[in-house]
Design an enzyme around this catalytic site. Structure first.
Site, mmCIF file in Angstrom:
data_model
loop_
_atom_site.group_PDB
_atom_site.id
_atom_site.type_symbol
_atom_site.label_atom_id
_atom_site.label_comp_id
_atom_site.label_asym_id
_atom_site.label_seq_id
_atom_site.Cartn_x
_atom_site.Cartn_y
_atom_site.Cartn_z
ATOM 1 N N THR A 1 18.864 3.164 11.173
ATOM 2 C CA THR A 1 19.954 4.134 11.121
ATOM 3 C C THR A 1 20.258 4.644 12.527
ATOM 4 O O THR A 1 19.327 4.957 13.275
ATOM 5 C CB THR A 1 19.543 5.328 10.227
ATOM 6 N N GLU B 1 8.704 12.128 7.877
ATOM 7 C CA GLU B 1 9.862 11.533 7.208
ATOM 8 C C GLU B 1 9.838 11.866 5.719
ATOM 9 O O GLU B 1 10.847 12.221 5.127
ATOM 10 C CB GLU B 1 9.815 10.020 7.403
HETATM 11 C C1 LIG Z 1 18.732 3.461 2.130
HETATM 12 C C2 LIG Z 1 17.573 2.931 2.924
HETATM 13 C C3 LIG Z 1 17.145 3.608 4.054
HETATM 14 C C4 LIG Z 1 16.083 3.111 4.828
HETATM 15 N N1 LIG Z 1 15.742 3.773 5.961
HETATM 16 C C5 LIG Z 1 14.794 3.245 6.761
HETATM 17 C C6 LIG Z 1 14.471 3.871 7.999
HETATM 18 O O1 LIG Z 1 15.052 4.906 8.346
HETATM 19 N N2 LIG Z 1 13.515 3.342 8.791
HETATM 20 C C7 LIG Z 1 12.855 2.206 8.414
HETATM 21 O O2 LIG Z 1 11.984 1.758 9.183
HETATM 22 N N3 LIG Z 1 13.144 1.574 7.250
HETATM 23 C C8 LIG Z 1 14.089 2.065 6.412
HETATM 24 N N4 LIG Z 1 14.397 1.440 5.249
HETATM 25 C C9 LIG Z 1 13.645 0.253 4.893
HETATM 26 C C10 LIG Z 1 12.663 0.515 3.749
HETATM 27 O O3 LIG Z 1 11.550 1.283 4.203
HETATM 28 C C11 LIG Z 1 12.222 -0.831 3.184
HETATM 29 O O4 LIG Z 1 13.392 -1.477 2.701
HETATM 30 C C12 LIG Z 1 11.214 -0.652 2.075
HETATM 31 O O5 LIG Z 1 9.976 -0.180 2.560
HETATM 32 C C13 LIG Z 1 10.962 -1.972 1.309
HETATM 33 O O6 LIG Z 1 10.679 -2.986 2.212
HETATM 34 P P1 LIG Z 1 11.462 -4.370 2.127
HETATM 35 O O7 LIG Z 1 12.929 -4.093 2.059
HETATM 36 O O8 LIG Z 1 10.950 -5.241 3.226
HETATM 37 O O9 LIG Z 1 11.055 -4.969 0.716
HETATM 38 P P2 LIG Z 1 9.698 -5.747 0.396
HETATM 39 O O10 LIG Z 1 8.553 -5.017 0.956
HETATM 40 O O11 LIG Z 1 9.888 -7.169 0.791
HETATM 41 O O12 LIG Z 1 9.677 -5.626 -1.172
HETATM 42 C C14 LIG Z 1 10.450 -6.503 -2.036
HETATM 43 C C15 LIG Z 1 10.012 -6.183 -3.468
HETATM 44 O O13 LIG Z 1 8.621 -6.511 -3.629
HETATM 45 C C16 LIG Z 1 7.905 -5.376 -4.117
HETATM 46 N N5 LIG Z 1 6.574 -5.325 -3.515
HETATM 47 C C17 LIG Z 1 6.256 -5.504 -2.192
HETATM 48 N N6 LIG Z 1 4.943 -5.341 -2.009
HETATM 49 C C18 LIG Z 1 4.411 -5.020 -3.219
HETATM 50 C C19 LIG Z 1 3.102 -4.722 -3.672
HETATM 51 N N7 LIG Z 1 2.066 -4.699 -2.832
HETATM 52 N N8 LIG Z 1 2.941 -4.433 -4.997
HETATM 53 C C20 LIG Z 1 3.990 -4.437 -5.869
HETATM 54 N N9 LIG Z 1 5.256 -4.745 -5.506
HETATM 55 C C21 LIG Z 1 5.465 -5.007 -4.188
HETATM 56 C C22 LIG Z 1 8.727 -4.178 -3.680
HETATM 57 O O14 LIG Z 1 8.469 -3.057 -4.513
HETATM 58 C C23 LIG Z 1 10.151 -4.701 -3.831
HETATM 59 O O15 LIG Z 1 10.580 -4.601 -5.179
HETATM 60 C C24 LIG Z 1 15.427 1.918 4.451
HETATM 61 C C25 LIG Z 1 15.847 1.220 3.286
HETATM 62 C C26 LIG Z 1 16.903 1.722 2.534
HETATM 63 C C27 LIG Z 1 17.336 0.972 1.290
#
Ligand SMILES: Cc1cc2nc3c(=O)[nH]c(=O)nc-3n(C[C@H](O)[C@H](O)[C@H](O)COP(=O)(O)OP(=O)(O)OC[C@H]3O[C@@H](n4cnc5c(N)ncnc54)[C@H](O)[C@@H]3O)c2cc1C
Length: 414
Positions: free
Chosen positions: A144, A227
């Site tokens: 962001t 955060e």
């Molecule tokens: C609106 C928004 C704001 C955000 N703001 C920020 C920000 O300010 N700074 C920042 O750094 N990031 C930010 N993010 C990123 C956010 O932290 C990540 O998208 C989130 O942590 C999920 O990671 P990923 O997208 O890599 O999904 P993944 O980790 O790849 O997950 C994909 C799916 O697999 C599941 N999964 C993964 N690991 C496991 C497990 N061990 N057990 C069970 N299920 C699991 C997840 O629940 C999900 O359904 C933001 C995301 C959004 C949507």
């Protein structure tokens, strides 16, 4: 008179004397930094007044009452400042805290990567020694405000021969340099809140390490704790900003730019506050099924609000954080989804209309397209359930194939 009443009287008296809307924004914020009222919970030597965190909301109320401009909103005051205060060297504090309070520098957070979200400690951005500093290469995502930030809070791996949590270093990255390329992302709801950031031997001076090299995970936990604690801000940019009110006008311009990425955030929470008036306006409030779903939703939303109030009261009394954070995070996902369902029942097919085509201004379609973000941002629902299962219910820990293994030997998709 309680201590807080006394603080309230002090800030009101100071504002009556010091607030001058005709100053430039920077002049006013320098006055604020000298007084300590811009961040009252920070230490006195670093632009604060050393007051308890509980005083901040009340100080913000007095600023609102006086119509006075506060310190800037966003990553700088909420995340960078507290992290540098807790882990930074005095040199970092000297260079970065005051200009953050005055708004002369702005920040973004460079944590998530395409392969490191839920598993943040598995990040693969690489920082190597380069002359007196470090050169960083890799890709960050979901950043962001990166498109107008001066500095980034960056996590990168400096040691690949230790387990994943131990080889990470936390840097202050100067964003305006040739090795940093920021590419905006557009979401399905039409807003553009985030960016991808590509790092190609981006230069970081050695003095820009927060904490010690290799200790970045501990520092990151501080940022993440701040955060999660972020409540909707009590700060408001005051109304007005006529020709004479230079500070107010400049603050409104700053806020417009800084808050633009968050414009859709009310809709991503599902807008349970709108369902009753929408049901009445659409004549759907007599439908027994709609009434039943509205009551279920409002029950959930009010319970969550009371849980949050109990948690805030416990914090104000200095009690350690309980499970409320993860419970609240999961509740907010459930509420947002339930609210989207109720809005769909009320609006019917018209809820699919966007913008000027929709008599309600496109709010409902924006809710449909924004609500999924609640279950992902700040840790997904699945991750919150794992936290509750392990830390609160005491169930067996999730197996981790990479525990204790040098990161270099961990199989990754990168
Ligand atoms: C609106 C928004 C704001 C955000 N703001 C920020 C920000 O300010 N700074 C920042 O750094 N990031 C930010 N993010 C990123 C956010 O932290 C990540 O998208 C989130 O942590 C999920 O990671 P990923 O997208 O890599 O999904 P993944 O980790 O790849 O997950 C994909 C799916 O697999 C599941 N999964 C993964 N690991 C496991 C497990 N061990 N057990 C069970 N299920 C699991 C997840 O629940 C999900 O359904 C933001 C995301 C959004 C949507």
């Amino acid at each position: 008179m309680t201590d807080l009443d006394e603080v309230r009287a002090q800030v009101a008296a100071w504002l009556a004397e010091a607030w001058d809307p005709e100053l430039s924004l920077t002049q006013w914020r320098n006055r604020l930094a000298d007084s300590g009222w811009g961040c009252p919970a920070w230490p006195r030597e670093w632009c604060g007044r050393g007051l308890p965190a509980a005083s901040a909301g009340m100080v913000a109320e007095e600023f609102a009452r006086a119509g006075a401009v506060t310190a800037p909103e966003g990553v700088g005051m909420n995340l960078a400042g507290p992290t540098i205060l807790e882990h930074g060297s005095d040199e970092l504090k000297r260079r970065f805290l005051r200009p953050t309070v005055t708004g002369e520098i702005s920040w973004c957070q460079l944590f998530s990567e395409p392969g490191a979200g839920s598993d943040l400690a598995g990040l693969q951005a690489r920082a190597e020694r380069d002359g007196d500093g470090f050169a960083v290469s890799g890709q960050k995502v979901w950043n962001t405000s990166a498109h107008h930030a001066d500095f980034g809070l960056l996590l990168a791996r400096t040691d690949w021969d230790v387990p994943k949590h131990r080889g990470i270093t936390y840097f202050v990255l100067p964003m305006r340099q040739p090795g940093v390329e920021v590419r905006p992302l557009r979401q399905m709801n039409g807003h553009a809140s985030f960016n991808e950031v590509f790092l190609d031997r981006a230069q970081v001076p050695a003095g820009n390490v927060i904490g010690e090299p290799g200790q970045g995970w501990t520092v990151a936990l501080t940022t993440l704790a701040h955060e999660r604690r972020l409540a909707p801000s009590a700060r408001r940019t005051p109304e007005g900003g006529g020709a004479a009110d230079r500070a107010v006008r400049e603050a409104a311009e700053e806020s417009e730019r800084a808050m633009a990425p968050y414009r859709w955030y009310p809709q991503r929470a599902g807008r349970p506050d709108l369902v009753i008036e929408r049901a009445i306006a659409a004549g759907r409030d007599t439908d027994p099924l709609v009434r039943q779903e509205i009551v279920k939703l409002i029950t959930l939303a009010w319970s969550a609000r009371w849980t949050a109030q109990r948690a805030a009261a416990a914090r104000a009394l200095g009690r350690p954080p309980g499970p409320e954070g993860s419970v609240a995070k999961l509740a907010s996902s459930n509420i947002a989804r339930a609210a989207a369902r109720v809005h769909a029942m009320i609006a019917g097919p018209a809820g699919m209309l966007a913008g000027a085509d929709d008599p309600t201004g496109g709010t409902v379609s924006e809710i449909f397209l924004s609500v999924p973000a609640v279950s992902i941002a700040g840790g997904t629902d699945q991750i919150q359930r794992t936290i509750l299962a392990e830390r609160i219910l005491g169930l067996a820990k999730e197996p981790a194939a990479d525990a204790g293994v040098a990161f270099r030997k961990v199989v990754t998709n990168g």
